[in-house]
Motif scaffolding. Sequence first.
Motif, short mmCIF file in Angstrom:
data_model
loop_
_atom_site.label_atom_id
_atom_site.label_comp_id
_atom_site.label_asym_id
_atom_site.label_seq_id
_atom_site.Cartn_x
_atom_site.Cartn_y
_atom_site.Cartn_z
N MET A 34 0.90 -1.36 0.09
CA MET A 34 -0.14 0.06 -0.07
C MET A 34 0.89 1.26 0.13
O MET A 34 1.85 1.28 0.76
CB MET A 34 -1.03 -0.06 1.13
N ASN A 35 0.40 2.39 -0.56
CA ASN A 35 1.15 3.55 -0.82
C ASN A 35 1.02 4.19 0.59
O ASN A 35 0.07 4.51 1.29
CB ASN A 35 0.63 4.27 -1.83
N SER A 36 2.50 4.51 1.03
CA SER A 36 2.62 5.02 2.41
C SER A 36 2.32 6.73 2.22
O SER A 36 2.23 7.28 3.14
CB SER A 36 3.84 4.86 2.96
N THR A 37 2.17 7.18 1.11
CA THR A 37 2.20 8.59 0.87
C THR A 37 0.64 9.02 1.44
O THR A 37 -0.20 8.42 0.62
CB THR A 37 2.42 9.07 -0.26
N SER A 38 0.64 10.01 2.12
CA SER A 38 -0.61 10.33 2.75
C SER A 38 -1.39 11.26 1.36
O SER A 38 -0.69 12.25 1.11
CB SER A 38 -0.68 11.24 3.94
N PRO A 39 -2.61 10.91 1.01
CA PRO A 39 -3.19 11.65 0.13
C PRO A 39 -3.73 12.91 0.70
O PRO A 39 -4.04 13.18 1.85
CB PRO A 39 -4.38 10.85 -0.32
N ARG A 81 -16.74 -1.86 14.94
CA ARG A 81 -15.10 -2.02 14.89
C ARG A 81 -14.81 -2.97 13.93
O ARG A 81 -13.75 -2.95 13.20
CB ARG A 81 -14.50 -1.79 16.31
N ALA A 82 -15.30 -4.53 14.26
CA ALA A 82 -15.01 -5.56 13.43
C ALA A 82 -15.34 -5.38 12.04
O ALA A 82 -14.86 -5.87 11.14
CB ALA A 82 -16.03 -6.70 13.95
N LEU A 83 -16.57 -4.64 11.76
CA LEU A 83 -17.11 -4.33 10.45
C LEU A 83 -16.02 -3.59 9.65
O LEU A 83 -15.73 -3.82 8.70
CB LEU A 83 -18.32 -3.66 10.36
N LEU A 84 -15.48 -2.38 10.25
CA LEU A 84 -14.56 -1.63 9.79
C LEU A 84 -13.43 -2.28 9.40
O LEU A 84 -12.87 -2.07 8.59
CB LEU A 84 -14.30 -0.59 10.66
N GLU A 129 -9.65 -4.57 5.23
CA GLU A 129 -8.68 -5.51 5.05
C GLU A 129 -9.41 -6.09 3.70
O GLU A 129 -8.42 -6.37 2.48
CB GLU A 129 -8.85 -6.66 5.84
N TRP A 130 -10.48 -5.98 3.35
CA TRP A 130 -11.04 -6.38 1.87
C TRP A 130 -10.87 -5.53 0.96
O TRP A 130 -10.39 -5.89 -0.15
CB TRP A 130 -12.67 -6.60 1.99
N ILE A 131 -10.82 -4.33 1.27
CA ILE A 131 -10.36 -3.19 0.27
C ILE A 131 -8.94 -3.25 -0.13
O ILE A 131 -8.65 -2.92 -1.45
CB ILE A 131 -10.81 -1.96 0.38
N ALA A 141 -9.95 4.09 8.52
CA ALA A 141 -11.01 3.72 8.83
C ALA A 141 -11.48 4.37 10.44
O ALA A 141 -10.59 4.65 11.23
CB ALA A 141 -11.22 1.98 9.26
N ARG A 142 -12.84 5.02 10.44
CA ARG A 142 -13.20 5.65 11.56
C ARG A 142 -14.51 5.36 12.07
O ARG A 142 -15.37 4.94 11.35
CB ARG A 142 -13.25 7.25 11.19
N LEU A 143 -14.64 4.89 13.44
CA LEU A 143 -15.77 4.62 14.12
C LEU A 143 -16.31 6.10 14.89
O LEU A 143 -15.36 6.48 15.59
CB LEU A 143 -15.50 3.44 15.02
N VAL A 144 -17.31 6.23 14.75
CA VAL A 144 -17.92 7.63 15.04
C VAL A 144 -19.20 7.32 15.96
O VAL A 144 -20.01 6.78 15.48
CB VAL A 144 -18.21 8.62 13.93
N GLU A 145 -19.19 7.98 17.21
CA GLU A 145 -20.23 7.96 18.00
C GLU A 145 -21.15 9.04 17.79
O GLU A 145 -21.04 10.05 18.59
CB GLU A 145 -19.75 7.73 19.49
N GLN A 146 -22.09 9.11 16.79
CA GLN A 146 -22.97 10.01 16.63
C GLN A 146 -24.19 9.55 15.56
O GLN A 146 -23.98 8.06 15.44
CB GLN A 146 -22.12 10.97 15.58
N ARG A 147 -24.97 10.19 15.30
CA ARG A 147 -26.32 9.78 14.54
C ARG A 147 -25.38 9.54 13.10
O ARG A 147 -24.49 10.46 12.55
CB ARG A 147 -27.18 10.96 14.38
N PRO A 148 -25.91 8.56 12.36
CA PRO A 148 -25.19 8.34 11.00
C PRO A 148 -25.17 9.44 10.16
O PRO A 148 -24.27 9.76 9.57
CB PRO A 148 -25.92 7.14 10.57
N ALA A 149 -26.22 10.41 9.80
CA ALA A 149 -26.30 11.53 9.15
C ALA A 149 -25.25 12.51 9.82
O ALA A 149 -24.68 13.23 8.78
CB ALA A 149 -27.63 12.03 8.78
N GLU A 150 -25.15 12.78 10.97
CA GLU A 150 -24.32 13.53 11.40
C GLU A 150 -23.07 13.27 11.29
O GLU A 150 -21.93 14.12 11.01
CB GLU A 150 -24.58 13.80 13.02
N ALA A 151 -22.82 12.13 11.41
CA ALA A 151 -21.11 11.44 11.14
C ALA A 151 -20.54 11.62 9.74
O ALA A 151 -19.52 12.32 9.71
CB ALA A 151 -21.18 9.82 11.57
#
Length: 301
Positions: free
Chosen positions: A1-6, A72-75, A80-82, A93-103
Amino acid sequence: MNSTSPTRWIIAGVDGSDSSRYALEWSANEARLRGLGLRIVTAVPPHEKEGPFSEFVVRGRTEEAPQAADARALLDYAREWITRIYPELVVEARLVEQRPAEALLQEAAEPDAAAVVLGSRGLGSFASAFVGSVGVEVSAHASIPVVVLPKKHETAQGVRGRIVVGVDGSETGQRAARFAFEQARIRSAELVAVSAWQPITAFASSMGPVPAEVFDDESVAAAARTTLDEALAELRSAYPDVSVQARAVRGHPVVVLLEESTPADLIVVGSRGRGGFRGLLLGSVSQSVLHGAHGPVAVVH
């Protein structure tokens, strides 16, 4: 995987549903084509902070809530799949504790966000995050393009769909057209630019007296064609390698756009067209296309 941050990211909302899986794959392919990073986001509702037992629940919590653990397991699985499919892609990957639309709207507001992609229907439990209403809410409020994938969609890899864009002469319609040209360029896809028109008799009863000449369908069709040609002129020059079909079609805009597209095509619409009310963040045409399309829909503000 490319280590350069986009410098910019495609934001993909996932919840484990079929449509979010398609959204994730579409997002990864989009990030690859545009040389961007992929940021995978899922959301879980925040812990209850009020109520008679909230203090004891929060104080006694020593482990991660099952909902958050599942997310977190889904993330982890999604990342890994991608990275297996697109090893050259930079993935977060980010797990956010918010309403989905707000996130998703919070992610969309980041200066490095290029587009948001999500599925149109979610699952139960925490995976109910990205349901149709969330797609409409994010499409209405995000300032960047939002792409919504249906429950069933042909896979992104190996599918060379067309780009179908609605053109109506509005400012948002023009931005949608520019987005569509760019998509056609990076995908080497054919672009179909559609301007829908309807006979003036469909509206005459609510308009009061109107000149007789406006009842001439040929005049209305010619005006639609002029609008289309004027809207495309500059973009044709800016994107000379894009193959464009320009069509002025009699019919309701929603019906015309849906009939022009296949499940493999990307439909691009402005968030609110020329005839929309200024107080509406998402127009009736864009909402109806979102609900009726069998393929991905991009809403551009």
